[in-house]
Design a protein around this motif. Sequence first.
Motif, PDB file in Angstrom:
ATOM      1  N   UNK A   1       0.838  -1.207   0.000  1.00 44.41           N
ATOM      2  CA  UNK A   1       0.000   0.000   0.000  1.00 44.41           C
ATOM      3  C   UNK A   1       0.869   1.253   0.000  1.00 44.41           C
ATOM      4  N   UNK A   2       1.935   1.237   0.816  1.00 40.18           N
ATOM      5  CA  UNK A   2       2.776   2.422   0.999  1.00 40.18           C
ATOM      6  C   UNK A   2       4.243   2.006   0.984  1.00 40.18           C
ATOM      7  N   UNK A   3       5.046   2.788   0.288  1.00 39.82           N
ATOM      8  CA  UNK A   3       6.477   2.488   0.242  1.00 39.82           C
ATOM      9  C   UNK A   3       7.188   3.055   1.466  1.00 39.82           C
ATOM     10  N   UNK A   4       8.270   2.441   1.896  1.00 41.75           N
ATOM     11  CA  UNK A   4       9.047   2.996   3.001  1.00 41.75           C
ATOM     12  C   UNK A   4       9.638   4.348   2.609  1.00 41.75           C
ATOM     13  N   UNK A   5       9.821   5.250   3.580  1.00 42.59           N
ATOM     14  CA  UNK A   5      10.358   6.585   3.304  1.00 42.59           C
ATOM     15  C   UNK A   5      11.834   6.525   2.944  1.00 42.59           C
ATOM     16  N   UNK A   6      12.322   7.646   2.383  1.00 43.68           N
ATOM     17  CA  UNK A   6      13.745   7.740   2.062  1.00 43.68           C
ATOM     18  C   UNK A   6      14.160   9.194   2.110  1.00 43.68           C
ATOM     19  N   UNK A   7      15.448   9.432   2.120  1.00 39.09           N
ATOM     20  CA  UNK A   7      15.973  10.791   2.176  1.00 39.09           C
ATOM     21  C   UNK A   7      15.523  11.595   0.946  1.00 39.09           C
ATOM     22  N   UNK A   8      15.574  11.003  -0.228  1.00 45.28           N
ATOM     23  CA  UNK A   8      15.188  11.706  -1.470  1.00 45.28           C
ATOM     24  C   UNK A   8      13.679  11.859  -1.598  1.00 45.28           C
ATOM     25  N   UNK A   9      12.959  10.908  -1.115  1.00 45.50           N
ATOM     26  CA  UNK A   9      11.503  10.975  -1.251  1.00 45.50           C
ATOM     27  C   UNK A   9      11.081  10.979  -2.708  1.00 45.50           C
ATOM     28  N   UNK A  10      10.164  11.876  -3.076  1.00 46.82           N
ATOM     29  CA  UNK A  10       9.662  11.910  -4.451  1.00 46.82           C
ATOM     30  C   UNK A  10      10.399  12.929  -5.312  1.00 46.82           C
ATOM     31  N   UNK A  11      11.441  13.543  -4.746  1.00 46.25           N
ATOM     32  CA  UNK A  11      12.193  14.544  -5.509  1.00 46.25           C
ATOM     33  C   UNK A  11      12.975  13.898  -6.636  1.00 46.25           C
ATOM     34  N   UNK A  12      12.901  14.489  -7.804  1.00 49.08           N
ATOM     35  CA  UNK A  12      13.642  13.995  -8.960  1.00 49.08           C
ATOM     36  C   UNK A  12      13.549  14.998 -10.081  1.00 49.08           C
ATOM     37  N   UNK A  13      14.013  14.636 -11.247  1.00 52.35           N
ATOM     38  CA  UNK A  13      13.855  15.476 -12.440  1.00 52.35           C
ATOM     39  C   UNK A  13      14.366  16.897 -12.218  1.00 52.35           C
ATOM     40  N   UNK A  14      15.544  17.012 -11.620  1.00 46.15           N
ATOM     41  CA  UNK A  14      16.146  18.329 -11.404  1.00 46.15           C
ATOM     42  C   UNK A  14      15.822  18.942 -10.061  1.00 46.15           C
ATOM     43  N   UNK A  15      15.314  18.144  -9.114  1.00 48.97           N
ATOM     44  CA  UNK A  15      14.906  18.697  -7.808  1.00 48.97           C
ATOM     45  C   UNK A  15      16.085  19.286  -7.046  1.00 48.97           C
ATOM     46  N   UNK A  16      17.306  18.878  -7.388  1.00 48.81           N
ATOM     47  CA  UNK A  16      18.476  19.412  -6.674  1.00 48.81           C
ATOM     48  C   UNK A  16      19.077  20.603  -7.410  1.00 48.81           C
ATOM     49  N   UNK A  17      18.460  21.045  -8.526  1.00 46.57           N
ATOM     50  CA  UNK A  17      18.940  22.216  -9.262  1.00 46.57           C
ATOM     51  C   UNK A  17      19.984  21.855 -10.298  1.00 46.57           C
ATOM     52  N   UNK A  18      20.402  22.874 -11.071  1.00 47.88           N
ATOM     53  CA  UNK A  18      21.374  22.642 -12.137  1.00 47.88           C
ATOM     54  C   UNK A  18      22.575  23.577 -12.060  1.00 47.88           C
ATOM     55  N   UNK A  19      22.278  24.873 -11.913  1.00 45.53           N
ATOM     56  CA  UNK A  19      23.310  25.864 -12.199  1.00 45.53           C
ATOM     57  C   UNK A  19      24.070  26.258 -10.944  1.00 45.53           C
TER      58      UNK A  19
END
Length: 152
Positions: free
Chosen positions: A126-144
């Motif tokens: 039903x639910x996945x275990x949590x993680x440090x990244x969570x659902x962040x992706x697709x450039x969530x940490x920035x680029x420039x």
Amino acid sequence: MTSTTEILITAPEVPEYAHPGDAGADLRSAEALTLAPGERRLVGTGVSIALPDGFAAFVVPRSGLAAKHGITIVNSPGTVDAGYRGEIKVALLNTDSAVPYDIAVGDRIAQLIVMPVTRAVFVPVETLPGSDRGQGGFGSTGYSSPTNGNQS
Ligand SMILES: O=c1ccn([C@H]2C[C@H](O)[C@@H](COP(=O)(O)OP(=O)(O)OP(=O)(O)O)O2)c(=O)[nH]1
Ligand SMILES: [Mg+2]
């Protein structure tokens, strides 16, 4: 010391690693052809292999061809399944918009990386275990860089 695995092969020429420690063994073209600007073509290598169960091989571009001539692989990395006994083919793409690229028989057009793989046993929950990244992706940490202002 690099681990080694024996792979049964039929080929006009056995793919070779250019240097000790290289991950990819070079695949050669079994055909002479010209890739027109923007053209993609499935190119034969003449190589067939019998991978042991628990392994896969990946057909990946050569960086020199990509950087100098814009020659890449459409489906990179191409996946060769352990049970596949057909000829390994390379779906080459000439990304250059103006310059054709000539390929002769024996030219090294791609490389093959053999890797152990695991077979997933998917367990619905039903639910996945949590993680440090969570659902962040697709450039969530920035680029420039911070001085560039635009972090999105
Ligand atoms: O770059 C590639 C990718 C695949 N193959 C061969 C080996 C692989 O085992 C088979 C199938 O590849 P894949 O599963 O990626 O293609 P598909 O479109 O899903 O075909 P299939 O329905 O046959 O699985 O084609 C190649 O020779 N070169
Ligand atoms: Mg498939």
